[in-house]
Design a protein around this motif. Structure first.
Motif, mmCIF file in Angstrom:
data_model
loop_
_atom_site.group_PDB
_atom_site.id
_atom_site.type_symbol
_atom_site.label_atom_id
_atom_site.label_comp_id
_atom_site.label_asym_id
_atom_site.label_seq_id
_atom_site.Cartn_x
_atom_site.Cartn_y
_atom_site.Cartn_z
ATOM 1 N N ARG A 45 0.826 -1.205 0.000
ATOM 2 C CA ARG A 45 0.000 0.000 0.000
ATOM 3 C C ARG A 45 0.858 1.252 0.000
ATOM 4 N N ALA A 46 1.979 1.204 0.703
ATOM 5 C CA ALA A 46 2.848 2.377 0.812
ATOM 6 C C ALA A 46 3.422 2.794 -0.530
ATOM 7 N N VAL A 47 3.716 1.811 -1.397
ATOM 8 C CA VAL A 47 4.304 2.136 -2.701
ATOM 9 C C VAL A 47 3.267 2.128 -3.815
ATOM 10 N N GLY A 48 1.984 1.927 -3.449
ATOM 11 C CA GLY A 48 0.917 1.995 -4.445
ATOM 12 C C GLY A 48 0.945 0.897 -5.476
ATOM 13 N N ARG A 49 1.227 -0.339 -5.044
ATOM 14 C CA ARG A 49 1.272 -1.457 -5.988
ATOM 15 C C ARG A 49 -0.081 -1.666 -6.648
ATOM 16 N N GLN A 50 -0.112 -1.576 -7.962
ATOM 17 C CA GLN A 50 -1.349 -1.717 -8.719
ATOM 18 C C GLN A 50 -1.631 -3.159 -9.125
ATOM 19 N N ASP A 51 -0.672 -4.054 -8.859
ATOM 20 C CA ASP A 51 -0.839 -5.456 -9.236
ATOM 21 C C ASP A 51 -1.153 -6.337 -8.030
ATOM 22 N N LYS A 52 -1.460 -5.723 -6.892
ATOM 23 C CA LYS A 52 -1.719 -6.454 -5.657
ATOM 24 C C LYS A 52 -3.165 -6.229 -5.220
ATOM 25 N N PRO A 53 -4.032 -7.233 -5.353
ATOM 26 C CA PRO A 53 -5.442 -7.059 -5.003
ATOM 27 C C PRO A 53 -5.668 -6.623 -3.553
ATOM 28 N N LEU A 54 -4.875 -7.120 -2.624
ATOM 29 C CA LEU A 54 -5.040 -6.713 -1.228
ATOM 30 C C LEU A 54 -4.728 -5.229 -1.049
ATOM 31 N N ALA A 55 -3.665 -4.772 -1.698
ATOM 32 C CA ALA A 55 -3.284 -3.368 -1.592
ATOM 33 C C ALA A 55 -4.308 -2.464 -2.273
ATOM 34 N N LEU A 56 -4.908 -2.948 -3.351
ATOM 35 C CA LEU A 56 -5.900 -2.156 -4.085
ATOM 36 C C LEU A 56 -7.261 -2.152 -3.398
ATOM 37 N N GLY A 57 -7.484 -3.112 -2.499
ATOM 38 C CA GLY A 57 -8.775 -3.203 -1.830
ATOM 39 C C GLY A 57 -9.800 -4.032 -2.562
ATOM 40 N N THR A 58 -9.395 -4.730 -3.634
ATOM 41 C CA THR A 58 -10.325 -5.597 -4.366
ATOM 42 C C THR A 58 -10.434 -6.981 -3.738
ATOM 43 N N LEU A 59 -9.632 -7.225 -2.700
ATOM 44 C CA LEU A 59 -9.702 -8.498 -1.981
ATOM 45 C C LEU A 59 -9.649 -8.213 -0.486
ATOM 46 N N ASP A 60 -10.610 -8.734 0.244
ATOM 47 C CA ASP A 60 -10.667 -8.565 1.686
ATOM 48 C C ASP A 60 -9.551 -9.399 2.335
ATOM 49 N N PRO A 61 -8.713 -8.805 3.190
ATOM 50 C CA PRO A 61 -7.659 -9.568 3.857
ATOM 51 C C PRO A 61 -8.181 -10.775 4.620
ATOM 52 N N ARG A 62 -9.409 -10.692 5.136
ATOM 53 C CA ARG A 62 -9.972 -11.833 5.872
ATOM 54 C C ARG A 62 -10.226 -13.014 4.945
ATOM 55 N N VAL A 63 -10.602 -12.718 3.709
ATOM 56 C CA VAL A 63 -10.823 -13.788 2.728
ATOM 57 C C VAL A 63 -9.486 -14.440 2.373
ATOM 58 N N ALA A 64 -8.476 -13.606 2.143
ATOM 59 C CA ALA A 64 -7.152 -14.138 1.812
ATOM 60 C C ALA A 64 -6.584 -14.951 2.969
ATOM 61 N N ALA A 65 -6.793 -14.473 4.205
ATOM 62 C CA ALA A 65 -6.285 -15.190 5.376
ATOM 63 C C ALA A 65 -6.971 -16.543 5.522
ATOM 64 N N ALA A 66 -8.274 -16.587 5.281
ATOM 65 C CA ALA A 66 -9.007 -17.850 5.368
ATOM 66 C C ALA A 66 -8.539 -18.823 4.296
ATOM 67 N N ALA A 67 -8.339 -18.303 3.090
ATOM 68 C CA ALA A 67 -7.848 -19.156 2.005
ATOM 69 C C ALA A 67 -6.450 -19.677 2.313
ATOM 70 N N CYS A 68 -5.619 -18.819 2.878
ATOM 71 C CA CYS A 68 -4.257 -19.213 3.227
ATOM 72 C C CYS A 68 -4.267 -20.310 4.291
ATOM 73 N N ALA A 69 -5.108 -20.149 5.312
ATOM 74 C CA ALA A 69 -5.207 -21.148 6.375
ATOM 75 C C ALA A 69 -5.680 -22.488 5.816
ATOM 76 N N ALA A 70 -6.663 -22.442 4.920
ATOM 77 C CA ALA A 70 -7.160 -23.676 4.311
ATOM 78 C C ALA A 70 -6.061 -24.351 3.481
ATOM 79 N N ALA A 71 -5.275 -23.549 2.773
ATOM 80 C CA ALA A 71 -4.191 -24.104 1.960
ATOM 81 C C ALA A 71 -3.133 -24.767 2.834
ATOM 82 N N VAL A 72 -2.853 -24.168 4.001
ATOM 83 C CA VAL A 72 -1.874 -24.755 4.920
ATOM 84 C C VAL A 72 -2.347 -26.119 5.410
ATOM 85 N N VAL A 73 -3.600 -26.186 5.839
ATOM 86 C CA VAL A 73 -4.149 -27.459 6.332
ATOM 87 C C VAL A 73 -4.123 -28.507 5.227
#
Length: 270
Positions: free
Chosen positions: A69-97
């Motif tokens: 977010r600090a450098v304004g990355r336009q290729d990062k959905p989390l930084a752009l706000g098009t992806l909720d961090p909670r959704v990404a965190a849940a997906a990440c946890a599921a992938a780990v399991v």
């Protein structure tokens, strides 16, 4: 339906670093086929690696969210706000399991080897990326990948040392190349891994040196026919010359070419 909901599936895929994730997963799948695994075993190994790579990709963007977010990355959905961090965190946890379960289904020794690969990727995300040791997780993760496939296939004997070394070289070279497009943004947010300390001018040369080492290890460690070895050396030397002497986008493309050749040689060597 909201705009966020419309873009969430695409954004979730984009946040997983799909290019590198797909490349590593494909490499594992082809290695599994090369050691004559049954089809069901190939699917299991491939799924385990895919889950691990997804967890690494999503964790990377979650950990780097404030930097992106600090450098304004336009290729990062989390930084752009098009992806909720909670959704990404849940997906990440599921992938780990899923990664843990699928890895251990490959057998305990093989499973532990693969979990070591994934742990190395997480160690990079959690802080090693900003140190002079940023190359170590790549060397460990790529170096252990053929050992994981070898063990999952119940191969007799130990995996050849030169194969592990060549895979580790491929990993380090991939790390050096992967950082190059983002080096300015990383510098701006305090990430000072080995590639950043080398600098953009020396980075292509360092990458090609490591990748050439990997090529040599496979060509001569695998005792391939002389004609194949000579042809491989000629191709690698030509691509290396482009990296060192070329202009524009040609050096980067040539370095990627050496990395792809190394991946092919790894498969052929098994």
């Amino acid at each position: 339906m909201s705009a966020l909901a419309d873009t969430r599936p695409v954004a979730l895929v984009a946040a997983a670093h799909p290019g590198p994730a797909a490349a590593v997963t494909l490499l594992a799948a082809v290695l599994a086929v090369a050691v004559d695994m049954p089809a069901s075993r190939v699917v299991l190994v491939t799924a385990a690696v895919a889950a691990g790579q997804l967890s690494i990709g999503w964790s990377n963007d979650l950990i780097d969210l404030s930097r992106d977010r600090a450098v304004g990355r336009q290729d990062k959905p989390l930084a752009l706000g098009t992806l909720d961090p909670r959704v990404a965190a849940a997906a990440c946890a599921a992938a780990v399991v899923l990664c843990v379960v699928l890895s251990l289904m490959c057998g305990l020794p093989a499973g532990l080897l693969h979990l070591g690969c994934v742990a190395a990727g997480w160690a990079y995300n959690l802080g090693l990326k900003a140190t002079v040791w940023s190359w170590v997780p790549y060397a460990v993760a790529f170096g252990l990948l053929p050992a994981f496939v070898w063990s999952a296939a119940d191969q007799t004997g130990s995996v050849p040392w030169w194969l592990l070394s060549a895979a580790a070289s491929l990993g380090v070279g991939a790390h050096l190349l992967n950082v190059l497009p983002d080096i300015a943004d990383d510098d701006a947010t305090g990430v000072r891994g080995l590639p950043h300390r080398l600098g953009a001018r020396r980075l292509p040369g360092a990458a090609v040196a490591v990748l050439v080492l990997g090529s040599v290890l496979v060509l001569f460690g695998a005792s391939v026919p002389l004609v194949v070895a000579v042809a491989g050396v000629v191709v690698v030397a030509a691509l290396a010359a482009v990296v060192l002497r070329g202009h524009g986008k040609a050096p980067f493309a040539a370095a990627v070419g050496i990395a792809l050749l190394d991946a092919v040689l790894l498969v052929v060597a098994l």
